[in-house]
Design a protein around this motif. Structure first.
Motif, mmCIF file in Angstrom:
data_model
loop_
_atom_site.group_PDB
_atom_site.id
_atom_site.type_symbol
_atom_site.label_atom_id
_atom_site.label_comp_id
_atom_site.label_asym_id
_atom_site.label_seq_id
_atom_site.Cartn_x
_atom_site.Cartn_y
_atom_site.Cartn_z
ATOM 1 N N HIS A 183 0.871 -1.168 0.000
ATOM 2 C CA HIS A 183 0.000 0.000 0.000
ATOM 3 C C HIS A 183 0.912 1.223 0.000
ATOM 4 O O HIS A 183 1.940 1.235 0.692
ATOM 5 N N PRO A 184 0.564 2.247 -0.776
ATOM 6 C CA PRO A 184 1.472 3.397 -0.898
ATOM 7 C C PRO A 184 1.676 4.199 0.375
ATOM 8 O O PRO A 184 2.642 4.974 0.466
ATOM 9 N N PHE A 185 0.807 4.052 1.378
ATOM 10 C CA PHE A 185 0.966 4.839 2.592
ATOM 11 C C PHE A 185 2.312 4.521 3.262
ATOM 12 O O PHE A 185 2.628 3.375 3.538
ATOM 13 N N GLY A 186 3.085 5.552 3.515
ATOM 14 C CA GLY A 186 4.382 5.370 4.167
ATOM 15 C C GLY A 186 5.518 5.142 3.200
ATOM 16 O O GLY A 186 6.685 5.266 3.574
ATOM 17 N N GLY A 187 5.185 4.800 1.950
ATOM 18 C CA GLY A 187 6.218 4.591 0.942
ATOM 19 C C GLY A 187 7.247 3.559 1.368
ATOM 20 O O GLY A 187 6.956 2.602 2.092
ATOM 21 N N LYS A 188 8.482 3.747 0.925
ATOM 22 C CA LYS A 188 9.559 2.818 1.266
ATOM 23 C C LYS A 188 9.974 2.962 2.728
ATOM 24 O O LYS A 188 10.647 2.081 3.274
ATOM 25 N N PHE A 189 9.591 4.074 3.346
ATOM 26 C CA PHE A 189 10.013 4.336 4.718
ATOM 27 C C PHE A 189 9.280 3.466 5.736
ATOM 28 O O PHE A 189 9.517 3.576 6.935
ATOM 29 N N LYS A 190 8.378 2.614 5.263
ATOM 30 C CA LYS A 190 7.701 1.711 6.172
ATOM 31 C C LYS A 190 8.499 0.432 6.417
ATOM 32 O O LYS A 190 8.203 -0.335 7.324
ATOM 33 N N TYR A 191 9.519 0.202 5.600
ATOM 34 C CA TYR A 191 10.295 -1.035 5.692
ATOM 35 C C TYR A 191 11.561 -0.832 6.531
ATOM 36 O O TYR A 191 12.329 0.098 6.286
ATOM 37 N N LEU A 192 11.776 -1.737 7.474
ATOM 38 C CA LEU A 192 12.984 -1.658 8.293
ATOM 39 C C LEU A 192 14.229 -1.826 7.427
ATOM 40 O O LEU A 192 15.275 -1.228 7.717
ATOM 41 N N THR A 193 14.108 -2.621 6.367
ATOM 42 C CA THR A 193 15.234 -2.792 5.435
ATOM 43 C C THR A 193 15.673 -1.452 4.857
ATOM 44 O O THR A 193 16.874 -1.155 4.792
ATOM 45 N N PHE A 194 14.715 -0.638 4.438
ATOM 46 C CA PHE A 194 15.040 0.655 3.831
ATOM 47 C C PHE A 194 15.601 1.608 4.888
ATOM 48 O O PHE A 194 16.588 2.314 4.637
ATOM 49 N N LEU A 195 15.007 1.617 6.074
ATOM 50 C CA LEU A 195 15.503 2.474 7.151
ATOM 51 C C LEU A 195 16.916 2.065 7.559
ATOM 52 O O LEU A 195 17.771 2.916 7.815
ATOM 53 N N ASP A 196 17.150 0.751 7.588
ATOM 54 C CA ASP A 196 18.486 0.280 7.928
ATOM 55 C C ASP A 196 19.500 0.680 6.858
ATOM 56 O O ASP A 196 20.639 1.039 7.186
ATOM 57 N N ALA A 197 19.102 0.624 5.591
ATOM 58 C CA ALA A 197 20.003 1.049 4.516
ATOM 59 C C ALA A 197 20.390 2.513 4.694
ATOM 60 O O ALA A 197 21.543 2.900 4.462
ATOM 61 N N LEU A 198 19.437 3.337 5.128
ATOM 62 C CA LEU A 198 19.738 4.745 5.409
ATOM 63 C C LEU A 198 20.745 4.863 6.550
ATOM 64 O O LEU A 198 21.677 5.678 6.497
ATOM 65 N N ILE A 199 20.555 4.049 7.592
ATOM 66 C CA ILE A 199 21.479 4.063 8.723
ATOM 67 C C ILE A 199 22.876 3.649 8.277
ATOM 68 O O ILE A 199 23.878 4.281 8.633
ATOM 69 N N GLN A 200 22.948 2.573 7.455
ATOM 70 C CA GLN A 200 24.250 2.088 6.995
ATOM 71 C C GLN A 200 24.942 3.125 6.117
ATOM 72 O O GLN A 200 26.150 3.374 6.257
ATOM 73 N N ALA A 201 24.198 3.715 5.188
ATOM 74 C CA ALA A 201 24.789 4.730 4.308
ATOM 75 C C ALA A 201 25.309 5.903 5.137
ATOM 76 O O ALA A 201 26.419 6.398 4.910
ATOM 77 N N LEU A 202 24.499 6.351 6.112
ATOM 78 C CA LEU A 202 24.924 7.454 6.972
ATOM 79 C C LEU A 202 26.180 7.071 7.744
ATOM 80 O O LEU A 202 27.128 7.874 7.842
ATOM 81 N N TYR A 203 26.206 5.851 8.274
ATOM 82 C CA TYR A 203 27.352 5.433 9.069
ATOM 83 C C TYR A 203 28.634 5.452 8.243
ATOM 84 O O TYR A 203 29.669 5.964 8.698
ATOM 85 N N TYR A 204 28.593 4.897 7.041
ATOM 86 C CA TYR A 204 29.821 4.816 6.250
ATOM 87 C C TYR A 204 30.228 6.176 5.677
ATOM 88 O O TYR A 204 31.418 6.420 5.475
ATOM 89 N N ILE A 205 29.271 7.035 5.429
ATOM 90 C CA ILE A 205 29.610 8.404 5.018
ATOM 91 C C ILE A 205 30.296 9.133 6.170
ATOM 92 O O ILE A 205 31.321 9.810 5.993
#
Length: 252
Positions: free
Chosen positions: A57-79
């Motif tokens: 369902h489009p509500f929340g978009g990709k930000f509803k998935y822990l996988t996507f949120l974790d990818a953001l955390i990982q990208a931020l960490y390595y940057i």
């Protein structure tokens, strides 16, 4: 002889530092591109058939998935790690660590390590039991295999490599677990908000669980993630035992 040994040690540190920076650069580029590709090009299938099972369902978009949120955390960490390589410090136990180094250490200990292992282990465990519970076959047409491994496999590979190539100072366990609990608790609230407004659970496995089983599942996930935090602390204490002792003496 002494000068030769010192020169060899200096050369080793330089090569090791370069390889560590290459690791951070590779991870930062990989996860940043994975996030971009997932957000820009991956469109999950929906159905207009009222009798069909809705998996997205489009509500929340990709930000509803822990996988996507974790990818953001990982990208931020390595940057952040890459920035620290150039303007911060990778000294094992600096007397006055700069803010970028403090943030780097906090981000790995509190979020990057435990959430990465949570996502990787939970995903592949459920996938092995019944992939329809977490990654239905219908997604194969829109979610490429390489992206699946970037977001569910490489996150674990790179964060484990990071544990063995960079020392970090762990905070007091109570503080670290509090930060992790706030994040995971907030995520559980978020997926219930999504369920309320979309009438669709973020993960198919939640559809097949009864309310009591769902409560136990959430409790197990929280406990498991807390255990992963302690695992990270344990690995750090074993791999970097001398540095941990030195850090403890300096803090007294």
């Amino acid at each position: 002889m002494a000068n030769g040994a010192a020169a060899t040690q200096t050369l080793f540190k330089s090569v090791f530092g370069a390889l560590r920076t290459l690791l951070h650069l590779t991870a930062a580029v990989q996860f940043t591109y994975g996030i971009y590709y997932d957000y820009k090009y991956v469109e999950f299938p929906t159905s207009n058939d009222a009798n069909a099972k809705i998996i997205y369902h489009p509500f929340g978009g990709k930000f509803k998935y822990l996988t996507f949120l974790d990818a953001l955390i990982q990208a931020l960490y390595y940057i952040v790690s890459l920035i620290n390589d150039f303007v911060g410090t990778n000294e094992l136990v600096p007397k006055r660590p700069p803010a970028i180094r403090k943030f780097k250490d906090w981000l790995l200990t509190t979020l990057a390590f435990p959430v990465a292992l949570n996502v990787g282990i939970t995903f592949w465990t459920l996938y092995a039991i019944d992939r329809e519970l977490v990654f239905p076959k219908v997604l194969d047409a829109v979610f490429p295999s390489w992206l699946n491994h970037v977001l569910h496999t490489n996150i674990v590979v790179f964060i484990v490599l990071e544990m063995f190539t960079s020392y970090r100072a762990y905070p007091k366990r109570s503080k670290g677990l509090t930060g992790l609990s706030i994040f995971m608790g907030g995520y559980l609230v978020w997926i219930h908000i999504i369920k309320h407004f979309s009438n669709v659970w973020v993960y198919p496995v939640l559809e097949v669980l009864s309310l009591p089983s769902r409560i136990l599942f959430f409790a197990a996930v929280l406990a498991f993630t807390g255990g992963l935090y302690i695992l990270g602390e344990f690995i750090n204490n074993v791999v970097w035992a001398k540095e941990v002792k030195l850090s403890q003496r300096k803090s007294k």
